[in-house]
Design a protein around this motif. Structure first.
Motif, PDB file in Angstrom:
ATOM      1  N   GLU A  82       0.836  -1.216   0.000  1.00 30.07           N
ATOM      2  CA  GLU A  82       0.000   0.000   0.000  1.00 30.07           C
ATOM      3  C   GLU A  82       0.868   1.262   0.000  1.00 30.07           C
ATOM      4  O   GLU A  82       0.532   2.254  -0.642  1.00 30.07           O
ATOM      5  CB  GLU A  82      -0.934   0.005   1.222  1.00 30.07           C
ATOM      6  CG  GLU A  82      -2.135  -0.918   1.057  1.00 30.07           C
ATOM      7  CD  GLU A  82      -2.921  -1.097   2.359  1.00 30.07           C
ATOM      8  OE1 GLU A  82      -2.464  -0.587   3.401  1.00 30.07           O
ATOM      9  OE2 GLU A  82      -3.979  -1.755   2.322  1.00 30.07           O
ATOM     10  N   ILE A  83       1.987   1.210   0.713  1.00 32.27           N
ATOM     11  CA  ILE A  83       2.887   2.375   0.756  1.00 32.27           C
ATOM     12  C   ILE A  83       3.610   2.541  -0.576  1.00 32.27           C
ATOM     13  O   ILE A  83       3.942   3.654  -0.981  1.00 32.27           O
ATOM     14  CB  ILE A  83       3.880   2.236   1.936  1.00 32.27           C
ATOM     15  CG1 ILE A  83       3.132   2.457   3.253  1.00 32.27           C
ATOM     16  CG2 ILE A  83       5.055   3.207   1.822  1.00 32.27           C
ATOM     17  CD1 ILE A  83       3.918   2.102   4.498  1.00 32.27           C
ATOM     18  N   GLY A  84       3.815   1.414  -1.279  1.00 28.26           N
ATOM     19  CA  GLY A  84       4.482   1.472  -2.575  1.00 28.26           C
ATOM     20  C   GLY A  84       5.859   0.842  -2.577  1.00 28.26           C
ATOM     21  O   GLY A  84       6.645   1.034  -3.510  1.00 28.26           O
ATOM     22  N   VAL A  85       6.166   0.068  -1.528  1.00 30.12           N
ATOM     23  CA  VAL A  85       7.447  -0.635  -1.461  1.00 30.12           C
ATOM     24  C   VAL A  85       7.382  -1.886  -2.348  1.00 30.12           C
ATOM     25  O   VAL A  85       6.390  -2.615  -2.315  1.00 30.12           O
ATOM     26  CB  VAL A  85       7.773  -1.038   0.002  1.00 30.12           C
ATOM     27  CG1 VAL A  85       9.035  -1.893   0.068  1.00 30.12           C
ATOM     28  CG2 VAL A  85       7.919   0.207   0.875  1.00 30.12           C
ATOM     29  N   ASP A  86       8.429  -2.125  -3.146  1.00 33.40           N
ATOM     30  CA  ASP A  86       8.500  -3.325  -3.975  1.00 33.40           C
ATOM     31  C   ASP A  86       8.693  -4.546  -3.065  1.00 33.40           C
ATOM     32  O   ASP A  86       9.605  -4.569  -2.240  1.00 33.40           O
ATOM     33  CB  ASP A  86       9.681  -3.188  -4.947  1.00 33.40           C
ATOM     34  CG  ASP A  86       9.756  -4.342  -5.932  1.00 33.40           C
ATOM     35  OD1 ASP A  86       9.945  -5.488  -5.478  1.00 33.40           O
ATOM     36  OD2 ASP A  86       9.644  -4.109  -7.146  1.00 33.40           O
ATOM     37  N   THR A  87       7.833  -5.561  -3.216  1.00 40.61           N
ATOM     38  CA  THR A  87       7.904  -6.752  -2.345  1.00 40.61           C
ATOM     39  C   THR A  87       8.329  -8.007  -3.106  1.00 40.61           C
ATOM     40  O   THR A  87       8.116  -9.122  -2.644  1.00 40.61           O
ATOM     41  CB  THR A  87       6.549  -6.999  -1.640  1.00 40.61           C
ATOM     42  OG1 THR A  87       5.519  -7.101  -2.632  1.00 40.61           O
ATOM     43  CG2 THR A  87       6.210  -5.876  -0.678  1.00 40.61           C
ATOM     44  N   THR A  88       8.952  -7.824  -4.276  1.00 40.55           N
ATOM     45  CA  THR A  88       9.438  -8.967  -5.063  1.00 40.55           C
ATOM     46  C   THR A  88      10.358  -9.857  -4.230  1.00 40.55           C
ATOM     47  O   THR A  88      10.379 -11.076  -4.398  1.00 40.55           O
ATOM     48  CB  THR A  88      10.226  -8.462  -6.300  1.00 40.55           C
ATOM     49  OG1 THR A  88       9.466  -7.462  -6.958  1.00 40.55           O
ATOM     50  CG2 THR A  88      10.536  -9.589  -7.266  1.00 40.55           C
ATOM     51  N   GLY A  89      11.132  -9.244  -3.341  1.00 43.99           N
ATOM     52  CA  GLY A  89      12.123  -9.977  -2.561  1.00 43.99           C
ATOM     53  C   GLY A  89      11.608 -10.574  -1.262  1.00 43.99           C
ATOM     54  O   GLY A  89      12.397 -11.101  -0.465  1.00 43.99           O
ATOM     55  N   VAL A  90      10.288 -10.511  -1.025  1.00 40.77           N
ATOM     56  CA  VAL A  90       9.743 -11.086   0.209  1.00 40.77           C
ATOM     57  C   VAL A  90       9.575 -12.594   0.059  1.00 40.77           C
ATOM     58  O   VAL A  90       8.979 -13.070  -0.913  1.00 40.77           O
ATOM     59  CB  VAL A  90       8.389 -10.437   0.582  1.00 40.77           C
ATOM     60  CG1 VAL A  90       7.738 -11.162   1.764  1.00 40.77           C
ATOM     61  CG2 VAL A  90       8.586  -8.958   0.936  1.00 40.77           C
ATOM     62  N   GLN A  91      10.112 -13.350   1.009  1.00 42.51           N
ATOM     63  CA  GLN A  91       9.982 -14.813   1.031  1.00 42.51           C
ATOM     64  C   GLN A  91       8.991 -15.217   2.128  1.00 42.51           C
ATOM     65  O   GLN A  91       8.983 -14.623   3.202  1.00 42.51           O
ATOM     66  CB  GLN A  91      11.346 -15.459   1.316  1.00 42.51           C
ATOM     67  CG  GLN A  91      12.417 -15.111   0.293  1.00 42.51           C
ATOM     68  CD  GLN A  91      13.778 -15.687   0.660  1.00 42.51           C
ATOM     69  OE1 GLN A  91      13.899 -16.572   1.513  1.00 42.51           O
ATOM     70  NE2 GLN A  91      14.825 -15.190   0.004  1.00 42.51           N
ATOM     71  N   LEU A  92       8.164 -16.228   1.842  1.00 44.27           N
ATOM     72  CA  LEU A  92       7.190 -16.719   2.815  1.00 44.27           C
ATOM     73  C   LEU A  92       7.664 -18.044   3.396  1.00 44.27           C
ATOM     74  O   LEU A  92       8.081 -18.927   2.653  1.00 44.27           O
ATOM     75  CB  LEU A  92       5.824 -16.920   2.145  1.00 44.27           C
ATOM     76  CG  LEU A  92       5.163 -15.682   1.541  1.00 44.27           C
ATOM     77  CD1 LEU A  92       3.875 -16.066   0.833  1.00 44.27           C
ATOM     78  CD2 LEU A  92       4.885 -14.645   2.617  1.00 44.27           C
ATOM     79  N   HIS A  93       7.604 -18.155   4.724  1.00 39.32           N
ATOM     80  CA  HIS A  93       7.978 -19.423   5.358  1.00 39.32           C
ATOM     81  C   HIS A  93       6.709 -20.120   5.856  1.00 39.32           C
ATOM     82  O   HIS A  93       5.888 -19.515   6.543  1.00 39.32           O
ATOM     83  CB  HIS A  93       8.942 -19.201   6.522  1.00 39.32           C
ATOM     84  CG  HIS A  93       9.630 -20.457   6.952  1.00 39.32           C
ATOM     85  ND1 HIS A  93       9.032 -21.381   7.777  1.00 39.32           N
ATOM     86  CD2 HIS A  93      10.850 -20.963   6.631  1.00 39.32           C
ATOM     87  CE1 HIS A  93       9.868 -22.401   7.962  1.00 39.32           C
ATOM     88  NE2 HIS A  93      10.974 -22.175   7.280  1.00 39.32           N
ATOM     89  N   PRO A  94       6.531 -21.417   5.518  1.00 38.08           N
ATOM     90  CA  PRO A  94       5.261 -22.090   5.829  1.00 38.08           C
ATOM     91  C   PRO A  94       5.008 -22.341   7.317  1.00 38.08           C
ATOM     92  O   PRO A  94       3.856 -22.429   7.736  1.00 38.08           O
ATOM     93  CB  PRO A  94       5.372 -23.422   5.080  1.00 38.08           C
ATOM     94  CG  PRO A  94       6.842 -23.637   4.867  1.00 38.08           C
ATOM     95  CD  PRO A  94       7.449 -22.277   4.753  1.00 38.08           C
ATOM     96  N   THR A  95       6.064 -22.456   8.134  1.00 35.00           N
ATOM     97  CA  THR A  95       5.844 -22.820   9.551  1.00 35.00           C
ATOM     98  C   THR A  95       6.355 -21.787  10.559  1.00 35.00           C
ATOM     99  O   THR A  95       5.763 -21.626  11.625  1.00 35.00           O
ATOM    100  CB  THR A  95       6.508 -24.174   9.870  1.00 35.00           C
ATOM    101  OG1 THR A  95       7.905 -24.095   9.524  1.00 35.00           O
ATOM    102  CG2 THR A  95       5.861 -25.309   9.075  1.00 35.00           C
TER     103      THR A  95
END
Length: 325
Positions: A74-87
């Motif tokens: 929403e702020i406009g930060v690029d989140t391409t580099g965000v990784q999700l961890h399942p646990t």
């Protein structure tokens, strides 16, 4: 959205701030969660000032993680580099505040510090394309405390060198994340060889260098282009492009100091990307850059929370027009 010029690598989390001031952890009756995490704070502050920024870090596949990614987007930060961890869960930090609003880290709720998703950042998942397009990489040191995220830091440093990014290290030393302060010091000092700009608090400078003099630190590190040493209400000392100086802080009523140093750094990088690094050999340009950074930091303290209180470029300009250092 334009490609991020600045990449901020590290943690995004919720700072749970004590609603009651001046109480110990066990005495606090209620907490308010505020989005934070130093590198995420810097990314958000940069975007608000008008410099495209991206955040790289790992979060949990949980509600807090989703809320933080949504906020960044929403702020406009690029989140391409965000990784999700399942646990592993998204980090939440409990923060008590004294009567002046200054904060103390008070723990992680029901988890050990090693259990959070940000410690699981994977080196092999860092997006090469982000580094190809960027000008700056900003790092903290929290990720050096954990094996997987430490590997990711070293991988990011290699990518930054390959694509000729300027590397900025904000020490952001927090004993609560480390088991052994001596190992912390050693690992932090090893990264200095690869860094172009270094930001430290006065306490961090004295801990790592036995001096808070930015000129002496620059001389000792030899290969560095600039050192900033912040000291809260006492202002900031700097050595940039060989120009040394000290500026007092702006005198304004403080509500919450959370994230002020991150906003200061964002203000500095924003100005640096506008003025170009070659101009650091000019005394007046350097003073203007640091004054601007100080204004961004100061404006962040007049409301609670690190990200919610960050100013826009127009607000900084208006503040500078009416306040002199």
């Amino acid at each position: 959205m334009s490609n991020p010029r600045v990449l901020c690598l590290g943690e995004v989390l919720f700072d749970c701030l004590a609603d009651q001031l001046g109480l110990k952890l066990e005495e606090v009756q209620s907490w308010t969660p505020y989005p934070g995490g130093a590198p995420a704070n810097v990314a958000c502050a940069l975007v608000k000032l008008g410099t495209p920024a991206g955040f790289i870090g790992a979060i949990g596949e949980d509600e807090p993680g989703k809320a933080l990614v949504k906020l960044l987007q929403e702020i406009g930060v690029d989140t391409t580099g965000v990784q999700l961890h399942p646990t592993a869960p998204t980090r939440q930090v409990y923060v008590t505040r004294d009567l002046a609003g200054d904060r103390t880290f008070a723990g992680f709720g029901n988890y050990d510090t090693t259990e959070f998703a940000d410690t699981r950042l994977q080196a092999k998942q860092l997006p090469d394309s982000l580094f190809q397009e960027a000008d700056f990489l900003i790092l903290g040191t929290l990720e050096l405390a954990y094996p997987e995220s430490e590997q990711a830091i070293h991988c990011a440093l290699k990518l930054a060198e390959r694509y000729d990014l300027k590397i900025v290290l904000d020490v952001n030393w927090r004993p609560v994340f480390w088991k052994d302060p001596n190992i912390a010091r050693q690992k932090i000092q090893e990264t200095f060889k690869q860094v172009d700009f270094l930001k430290l608090s006065k306490e961090e400078a004295e801990w790592l260098f036995d001096t808070a003099d930015p000129g002496a630190i620059t001389y000792r590190l030899d290969s560095i282009e600039g050192v900033l040493v912040t000291d809260g209400e006492n202002g900031c000392a700097y050595c940039l492009g060989g120009n040394e100086g000290k500026l007092p802080s702006f005198s304004i009523p403080v509500v919450d100091t959370t994230g002020a140093g991150d906003s200061f750094l964002a203000g500095f990088i924003h100005q640096l990307s506008q003025h170009s690094i070659q101009n650091l050999n000019d005394v007046e340009t350097v003073k203007r850059i640091v004054t601007y950074a100080s204004a961004v930091g100061a404006l962040t303290t007049i409301k609670p929370g690190a990200i919610a209180s960050q100013p826009t470029a127009a607000e900084v300009e208006a503040f500078l027009a009416s306040h002199q250092l």
